[in-house]
Design a protein around this motif. Structure first.
Motif: not given
Lengths: 336, 336
Positions: B118, B122-123, B125, B127-128, B146-148, B150-151, B154, B196-197, B200
């Motif tokens: 996971m 996400h990392d 993506l 946007c990351m 991207e949508d799938v 992210v999901l 999740d 990650q935060v 970035m």
């Protein structure tokens, strides 16, 4: 293609054809109704305000601003953005109905709200529904950026499990574990995620039919409402029969919630709803009013309400059952 | 600004200045070393292959293709993309060391791999970190959107908790609950997300210093490795002292993992690593070689390895401790 909506109390609720309950029978079956609740002296508005205040206080304390600050601010921004706290209050009310109390249910109540908030943050992302406003405020990614919004959702999701596992007291570890299993199931490919995935691929598709529309709503909306109620019932000490009755109650109000949402979307203005009204129509999303017409959608909502109340028959004490009856009524008849 | 790296065995590992162990002392303290392990007849390669096969089989069975298909395919695409299964094997080895067995640890072992996957999805993506390749294959969002992606992240996150709560057998609910709390904590703002935060916001910042570099790695890499080991130790029936010793072991190898990753990034080609080598340098990310120089980074890695092994002293049986010693050696001396 099926054209009659679901009956929540059947075990095969999710997949097969089910006869609609006629409005007449529904009225007759209205064992525990609004009038009785009013006669019993239950003050719904006061109950909701008090419980929402308790939930807000608990949520505020659960996530404080600490290092690294931005991610905690982003989590709090969406988590404390208001909202009616319907899910946590359902959790607490179900817990109290089976003999538990507010403090037993509170960590689970906060957890379901964290999951709900996570799903809103991620669903609003540009790569998904691309929403700029939520509850009248700019969406999370509009304020903190997409990267932080993804991570704020992730950490809310994880923190929900940290919170419920670490802070639940007054019940057995086995019950907390069962609650965690229920909550987890309501999020993934048998819950929120499944609903969002099928919703996304169905946008713009004509004549998706009632089966798929119900699949979307049962997963996207009803699953977490079901978890909210079932978590409360499990943690409060409910026996298997009680938990399953309350599960069926929750499925009905879960679907009801979405039917009413669809109705409101076509009958209310954006200002009243705090979000972009008519948006579902604009992006060609299938809704109950579009599929059944507005009048039949309203009738379906009343039937779901009656069926929900029917599940509460076995719970004898009128005062204990009053909050759940009133919450079902509220979900059915809310104006925003 | 601090210039000496961390010593993992101190309770204040995360925040204060800590003296570096000299290479000489480290060598002396090498109580359980490679030579002894080799003498004992432990076959590391065979062990890793067998355990990885067991984990891959369990992961394959945990998530099957069902309705809705795309999201399950996306989850499986990244989850079953290979990888060395270091985290699940650490979980199983720790469980076995304290007296448990593979089957007790397997759901938790799968759960940590789901969380690891996971975090990669996400990392990666746009946007990351905006990565196109991972383990030599196109990243999840490049294949599914991207949508799938992210999901899929999740639902892997949620399913990890569903799986560990629903499938762990052979231990008490209280221990499973404790394991769930540890796992959840390793994901959010005290774990992966925090790392990650801060990573970035630190990209492109000159002279972030050793404190911030360690904060990033302790959270982004070490936290989940720590959880992997601690989950195994808790579920295997470890007492408090054993769990804490193994936690310190895990912190050392967690930091070690990242130091070696940084070293490999400057010394290996993209083809050998299966990802974009030198990328951290290209986007001006702080790394150990950049901060300490290559030679001092290598020395630091050896010191961390020695310190990790020191934590295993109290576990008497050489065969039982052999897998963890060999895993630490492997993490220190791997070539990709």
């Amino acid at each position: 293609m099926r054209t009659t909506p679901a009956k929540c109390s059947k075990p095969n609720f999710k997949i097969h054809h089910r006869p609609i309950i006629s409005a007449a029978i529904a009225k007759e079956q209205q064992i525990v109704g609004e009038n009785e609740i009013q006669k019993s002296g239950f003050n719904f508005k006061k109950y909701m305000t008090e419980k929402a205040n308790s939930v807000n206080k608990a949520l505020d304390e659960a996530i404080s601003i600490r290092d690294p600050p931005t991610i905690h601010e982003a989590m709090r921004y969406s988590l404390l953005a208001g909202g009616k706290r319907v899910r946590p209050i359902l959790c607490i009310a179900a817990c109290e109905l089976v003999g538990g109390n507010e403090s037993i249910a509170m960590p689970a109540a906060c957890a379901v709200e964290m999951i709900h908030t996570m799903s809103l943050i991620h669903d609003d992302l540009p790569c998904m529904d691309n929403d700029d406003f939520r509850r009248g405020k700019p969406t999370n990614h509009k304020v903190y950026g997409e990267d932080v919004a993804v991570l704020a959702g992730d950490s809310l999701l994880a923190f929900a499990f940290e919170y419920i596992s670490g802070f639940t007291v007054g019940t057995s570890p086995a019950r907390v574990l069962a609650a965690i299993g229920e909550l987890a199931k309501s999020i993934g490919t048998e819950g929120l995620v499944a609903g969002q995935v099928v919703d996304m691929v169905s946008t713009g598709v004509k004549d998706i039919g009632l089966d798929r529309l119900e699949f979307i709503h049962i997963h996207k909306t009803a699953a977490l409402l079901e978890a909210s109620v079932v978590l409360g019932a499990i943690l409060g000490g409910g026996n298997e029969t009680q938990v399953e009755k309350l599960r069926k109650f929750a499925r009905c109000i879960g679907l009801l919630f979405q039917v009413v949402d669809d109705i409101l979307d076509v009958t209310k203005s954006s200002e009243e709803l705090g979000k972009t009204a008519g948006k579902d129509l604009a992006v060609d999303k299938m809704t109950y009013p579009k599929l059944l017409g507005l009048e039949k959608s309203r009738q379906f909502a009343e039937e779901l309400l009656a069926e929900a109340k029917q599940q509460l028959e076995e719970f004898q004490s009128l005062m204990a059952v009053a909050p759940l009856v009133a919450l079902a009524e509220y979900i059915a008849h809310r104006q925003n």
